[in-house]
Design a protein around this motif. Sequence first.
Motif, PDB file in Angstrom:
ATOM      1  N   LEU A  49      37.395  22.900  55.489  1.00  0.00           N
ATOM      2  CA  LEU A  49      36.313  22.636  56.456  1.00  0.00           C
ATOM      3  C   LEU A  49      34.968  22.531  55.738  1.00  0.00           C
ATOM      4  N   GLU A  50      34.792  23.352  54.715  1.00  0.00           N
ATOM      5  CA  GLU A  50      33.544  23.276  53.941  1.00  0.00           C
ATOM      6  C   GLU A  50      33.392  21.872  53.327  1.00  0.00           C
ATOM      7  N   ILE A  53      32.621  19.298  56.047  1.00  0.00           N
ATOM      8  CA  ILE A  53      31.238  19.385  56.548  1.00  0.00           C
ATOM      9  C   ILE A  53      30.255  18.891  55.486  1.00  0.00           C
ATOM     10  N   VAL A  72      30.749  26.482  62.714  1.00  0.00           N
ATOM     11  CA  VAL A  72      32.207  26.612  62.639  1.00  0.00           C
ATOM     12  C   VAL A  72      32.604  27.899  63.343  1.00  0.00           C
ATOM     13  N   ARG A  74      35.731  30.395  64.220  1.00  0.00           N
ATOM     14  CA  ARG A  74      37.135  30.783  64.036  1.00  0.00           C
ATOM     15  C   ARG A  74      37.452  32.052  64.813  1.00  0.00           C
ATOM     16  N   ALA A 123      40.210  26.317  64.480  1.00  0.00           N
ATOM     17  CA  ALA A 123      38.755  26.266  64.269  1.00  0.00           C
ATOM     18  C   ALA A 123      38.123  25.249  65.205  1.00  0.00           C
ATOM     19  N   ILE A 125      34.465  22.970  65.372  1.00  0.00           N
ATOM     20  CA  ILE A 125      33.193  22.607  64.714  1.00  0.00           C
ATOM     21  C   ILE A 125      32.275  22.079  65.810  1.00  0.00           C
ATOM     22  N   SER A 168      41.820  16.238  64.985  1.00  0.00           N
ATOM     23  CA  SER A 168      40.576  16.662  65.630  1.00  0.00           C
ATOM     24  C   SER A 168      40.458  16.004  66.994  1.00  0.00           C
TER      25      SER A 168
END
Length: 221
Positions: A49-50, A53, A72, A74, A123, A125, A168
């Motif tokens: 995810l890092e 993003i 984010v 979680r 997760a 976003i 997603s």
Amino acid sequence: MSRYQPRPLQFARFSPQEMQARARALREHLQRRRTVRHFSSEPIPDGVLEDAIACAASAPSGANQQPWTFVVVRDPDTKAKLRHAAEEEERQSYGGRMSKEWLHELEPLGTTWEKPHITEAPALIIPFEQVWGRTEDGQRVKHYYAAESIGIAVGFLLAALHHAGLASLTHTPSPMKFLRELLGRPENERPFVLIPVGLPAPGAMVPDISRKPLDEVMILR
Ligand code: IYR
């Protein structure tokens, strides 16, 4: 001293054949992306995810102001609160706030007020548009083309998530104000969309829909 301080461009050149192959490969790859509404709770590997993003945050933006924040989520309690608030709004939207014409357009997608994906996906976003900014000494700064900029960044984000092998969903609970409140974001930030991210649930189904053919969307003059 001028604030314009150019430096040499770094640019990878490809042969015509390589260019064609790369263009076709990305076309085929992105055409396989589908919006997914049924998620497995399997975790997302560290760092993915890092990286996604960081891809989003590399997008071009008006005056390079980078008018975005990506939250984010979680934590299961926060997800449960977000789901509850989203479903409260959506229940009213599907129950009468949305026009008959709108509901008719949505029919092929099979959406309802229920949003299990908000708690099922590992997760979420939530990209926020910074409608205006602040200088280091706290002065308000006008942001230029913030809506266009966050839209481009979210496009990068969806492509990056897909490239990494994650599904997603661009979910647009309406109105979205509750996201700013529950996530403790400042008054200059406007939630743009809520994106559950993860792996599809085993046996996940998607609507049997297609994209317009190229000759309908691309005009040559
Ligand atoms: N906000 C609702 C309704 C909805 C609207 C559009 I436009 C969609 O493409 C899909 C859903 C929801 O998220 O269900």
